[in-house]
Design an enzyme around this catalytic site. Structure first.
Site, short mmCIF file in Angstrom:
data_model
loop_
_atom_site.label_atom_id
_atom_site.label_comp_id
_atom_site.label_asym_id
_atom_site.label_seq_id
_atom_site.Cartn_x
_atom_site.Cartn_y
_atom_site.Cartn_z
N ARG A 1 -6.10 12.28 5.25
CA ARG A 1 -5.19 12.42 6.38
C ARG A 1 -4.21 13.56 6.11
NH1 ARG A 1 -5.25 8.58 10.70
NH2 ARG A 1 -3.45 9.74 11.46
N THR B 1 -8.28 6.84 -2.88
CA THR B 1 -9.64 6.38 -3.22
C THR B 1 -10.63 7.54 -3.06
OG1 THR B 1 -9.75 5.47 -0.99
CG2 THR B 1 -9.42 3.91 -2.79
N LYS C 1 0.91 14.57 1.05
CA LYS C 1 -0.37 14.91 0.42
C LYS C 1 -0.46 16.41 0.11
CE LYS C 1 -2.77 10.98 2.59
NZ LYS C 1 -3.35 10.20 1.48
N HIS D 1 0.79 -1.24 0.00
CA HIS D 1 0.00 0.00 0.00
C HIS D 1 0.82 1.28 0.00
CE1 HIS D 1 -4.23 -1.23 0.41
NE2 HIS D 1 -3.74 -2.31 1.00
#
Length: 843
Positions: free
Chosen positions: A570, A677, A575, A378
């Site tokens: 998160r 996702t 990110k 992952h």
């Protein structure tokens, strides 16, 4: 503007075409009243809203139980290959509405509750989220369970029943404050304790090599108590099981040691054993090498494998006697999927059971283990890879350490034979990493112990093959696969966006709910004015509804005709919420510079939790709230720009914000997000994506056409090139005046006047230690945001792009993902067979 329809009114509209199925309203009412009657104790005859919620939950559960029993009978009679999905996280959210949707009961319940003078939506809001996960990995597991049931697979989710799930986030003074998530406080109507299947799990002790074989002795025992939750498929009467283990101390726990009479102390110490299932570790994409965490990982694996083997041996409904004693056929009847490395101990544990307990020959046991297990990777972030100290294993799991050493030796002998003299390769490929502290590389263990290894988006699977596990790929290329993630269209379209589901069903029928690729048919309606208007109207209603929610919850008033620009996930440096912050500041400075100019109004919403020990992530939250504080109170800005931090982002909040979003931000540095996702949820719900070519964004752009997303910034190869030449943030800072101004404002205390040095760590990181190269993509990002503004000013063209995105989102259904796992990894075929419902005789 007219007030938006409530979901209840919307569902009544839908019921005309039966999309939510109108069951027997009178029956639901009767059942509800019966449950309510038995819920209320004699001395308290005034029902609370929570009493009503429980009565409804039990009413709906009654419809599940018969189907649940029948499904399990069906599996025992047909004896299919069973799929075991092992995950330390299952981020389920709420269950009530999802169950009503999948059983086709939603309308009957809505009408019955309405007739009783209650509001279904209010009751749904009472349910606690089951937050047994951190983010993407745990939510993916939940979507997969839904798809496995909908596809008629004999599948089981196995995990831990954490007493405290992901913490509740409060924002106090702009800072994140964590609160324990006591989600079981009022009980959980969806679970069933199964004490008859309680199992022992062993820790510590020592290994005794005897002539009769190896024995692991003098261990400490903890009991694993299973709690089962039904997982209904969509309208096919299949109900699978998620079994979560809770730790219980045995009755004699610690009492022998305390034979000096401190009985009270000994009983209190039972907590030590039960702490194993107390709390979810709140880290996403970060490895924390604590002994309690290793205990959790072994606890779920040891209990689950005993359960799997018991089921394999007896395999007749209601029968506990072994009918199978030979393990030759084990991989034909059992598939174990490891959701990341957290359940990696399945590999040495299965070896231990086969060799030490069942007396299977070592080589045969290894072949069985490899054919049974498969591993999903992952993440490629080095700090996320699990590497456990050998010393910890030695103490906690001494037999497993021996087995891992033996497996590693076998593996290295093979590598040495194929690549003679290549010592460096042996070092890179070893499961044991040498150094000051010897460590076990769990990803390497998973790769050598599995017959299939997959990444979760095409670009990620390529990185896995070409860099993370390059040596292993060269050794066994046939093992490596890609399985692009997906989301369940039941929760992420039908449940959370009934208005959109309705206008889609009106045009193409309801087949898309179980075959999302049918959304392609919407391409015929891209220029259909009625459809364009209907899609835009649904979005506007969702925005009005969410604006009302924000006003009620956060006391902020926002402009519902502004662009809802959303980044929820998160909080993590990779990110790049910081890039979003820089854009917000840049927009603010432009408005201040020229207040008379016309600007596209925007409401920037950022939400997500920071791991409690992750300093930089917590600083990012403080920065977002501080920027909001300044911008939202500046009279020059008015309602042209608002920055809002969405507190306590969780599944149930995602279900509200995603259908209301216009713009979805997926802006990680290329090569860092395995898949994502959330990006898929926004796409199917009619938001346009601004994003980098990372994770599943690449495939979304491929499906919809790159020109229908706002793609910007470096690609993987650009990032690699920049790494080679050396990334120098200073250059961008000096060259780009708007960037420089934004950084100077953060640095000088413009956004933190009471504490001017508040953000020095953030600025220092961005200028000198930024692994994720925020400045390198700033210019392209700001320019791309300008294109977003341009298109937003043409609502018709914007909506046409939205329709194209929805029409091309079919690939991103978890039904497609699970069908690929089933055929290409587990060797089973999905089934469209409907099990007869409990009120009909079985065939």
């Amino acid at each position: 503007m007219a007030a938006p329809l409530s979901d209840g009114e919307r569902r009544k509209q839908i019921s005309v075409r039966g999309i939510a199925g109108l069951g027997d309203v009178a029956e639901v009412r009767k059942s509800f009243n019966r449950h309510l009657h038995f819920t209320l104790v004699k001395d308290r005859n005034v029902a609370t809203p929570r009493d009503y919620y429980f009565a409804l939950a039990h009413t709906v559960r009654d419809h599940l139980v018969g189907r649940w029993i029948r499904t399990q009978q069906h599996y025992y009679e047909r004896d299919p290959k069973r799929i075991y999905y092992l995950s330390l996280e299952f981020y389920m959210g709420r269950t009530l509405q999802n169950t009503m949707v999948n059983l086709g009961l939603q309308n009957a319940c809505d009408e019955a509750i309405y007739q009783l003078g209650l509001d279904l939506e209010e009751l749904e809001e009472i349910e606690e989220d089951a937050g047994l996960g951190n983010g993407g990995l745990g939510r993916l597991a939940a979507c997969f369970l839904d798809s496995m049931a909908t596809l008629g697979l004999a599948a089981y989710g196995y995990g831990i029943r954490y007493e405290f799930g992901i913490f509740n986030q409060k924002i106090v003074d702009g800072w994140q404050v964590e609160e324990a998530d006591d989600w079981l406080r009022y009980g959980n109507p969806w679970e069933k304790a199964r004490p008859e299947y309680m199992l022992p799990v062993h820790f510590y002790g020592r290994v005794d090599h005897t002539p009769e074989g190896v024995k692991w002795i003098d261990t400490q025992v903890v009991l694993a108590m299973p709690y089962d939750t039904p997982v209904p498929g969509y309208k096919n009467n299949t109900v699978n099981t998620m079994r979560l283990w809770s730790a219980k101390a045995p009755n004699d726990f610690n009492l022998q040691e305390f034979n000096v009479g401190d009985y009270i102390e000994a009983v209190l110490d039972r907590n030590l054993a039960e702490n194993i299932s107390r709390v979810l570790y709140p880290n996403d994409n970060f490895f924390e090498g604590k002994e309690l965490r290793l205990k959790q990982e072994y606890f779920v694996v040891a209990a689950t494998l005993q359960d799997i083997i018991r089921r394999f041996k007896s395999s007749k409904f209601g029968c506990r006697d072994p009918v199978r004693t030979c393990f030759e056929t084990f991989p034909d009847k059992v598939a174990i999927q490891l959701n990341d490395t957290h359940p990696a101990l399945s590999i040495p544990e299965l070896m231990r059971i086969l060799v030490d307990v069942e007396k299977v020959d070592w080589d045969k046991a290894w072949e069985i283990t490899k054919r049974t297990c498969a591993y999903t990777n992952h993440t490629v972030l080095p700090e996320a890879l699990e590497r456990w100290p050998v010393s910890m294993f030695e103490k906690l799991l001494p037999r497993h350490l021996e087995i891992i050493y033996a497996l590693n030796q076998m593996h290295l002998d093979r590598v040495a034979a194929l690549y003679p003299g290549d010592v460096d390769r042996l070092r890179r490929m070893s499961v044991i990493e040498e150094g000051d502290c010897k460590r076990i590389n769990m990803a390497h263990l998973c790769v050598i112990g599995s017959h299939a290894v997959n990444g979760v988006a095409r670009i990620h699977s390529d990185i896995v093959k070409n860099s993370v596990f390059k040596d292993f790929y060269e050794l066994e290329p046939e093992k490596f696969q890609n399985k692009t993630n997906g989301i369940t269209p039941r929760r992420w379209l039908l449940l959370c966006n009934p208005g959109l589901a309705d206008v889609i069903a009106e045009k193409i029928g309801e087949g898309f709910i179980t075959d999302l690729s049918q959304l392609k048919k919407l391409l015929d309606f891209i220029n259909n004015e009625t459809f364009i208007r209907d899609v835009a109207k649904v979005k506007q209603e969702n925005k009005l509804k969410f604006a009302a929610y924000l006003e009620e919850q956060y006391k902020v008033k926002i402009n519902p005709s502004s662009m809802f620009d959303v980044q929820v996930k998160r909080i993590h440096e990779y990110k790049r919420q910081l890039l979003n912050c820089l854009h917000a500041i840049t927009l603010y400075n432009r408005i201040r510079r020229d207040p008379s100019k016309s600007f596209v109004p925007r409401t920037i919403m950022i939400g997500g939790k920071a791991a409690p020990g992750y300093h930089m992530a917590k600083m990012i939250i403080k920065l977002v709230t501080s920027i909001g504080e300044v911008i939202n109170n500046d009279p020059y800005v008015g309602d042209r720009l608002k920055v809002i931090f969405l507190e306590n982002y969780r599944v149930s909040l995602a279900e509200k914000v995603i259908p209301a979003a216009d713009l979805s931000q997926q802006i990680s540095t290329a090569g860092t997000e395995a898949s994502g996702t959330g990006n898929m949820k926004f796409m199917v719900n009619g938001a346009l994506t601004i994003g980098t070519m990372d994770g599943a964004n690449v495939e979304m752009a491929e499906e919809a056409g790159e020109e229908n997303l706002f793609i910007f910034g470096m690609r993987v190869e650009d990032v690699e090139a920049l790494d080679r030449q050396g990334y120098n943030a200073q250059e961008y800072y000096e060259r780009l005046p708007e960037l420089r101004q934004a950084i100077d404002q953060i640095s000088s205390g413009f956004f933190s006047p009471r504490d001017p040095g508040c953000f020095k760590d953030v600025v220092n990181m961005l200028m000198y230690h930024d692994r994720f190269k925020v400045f390198a993509d700033y210019e392209a990002y700001i320019k791309c945001q300008g294109q977003v503004d341009q298109l937003f000013m043409d609502p018709r063209e914007w909506t046409k792009k939205v329709i194209r995105n929805i029409a091309c989102s079919g690939k991103f259904s978890s039904d497609r993902t699970i069908t690929e796992y089933a055929r290409e990894i587990w060797g089973v075929e999905p089934s469209a067979t409907k099990i007869p419902p409990p009120n009909l005789p079985r065939d």
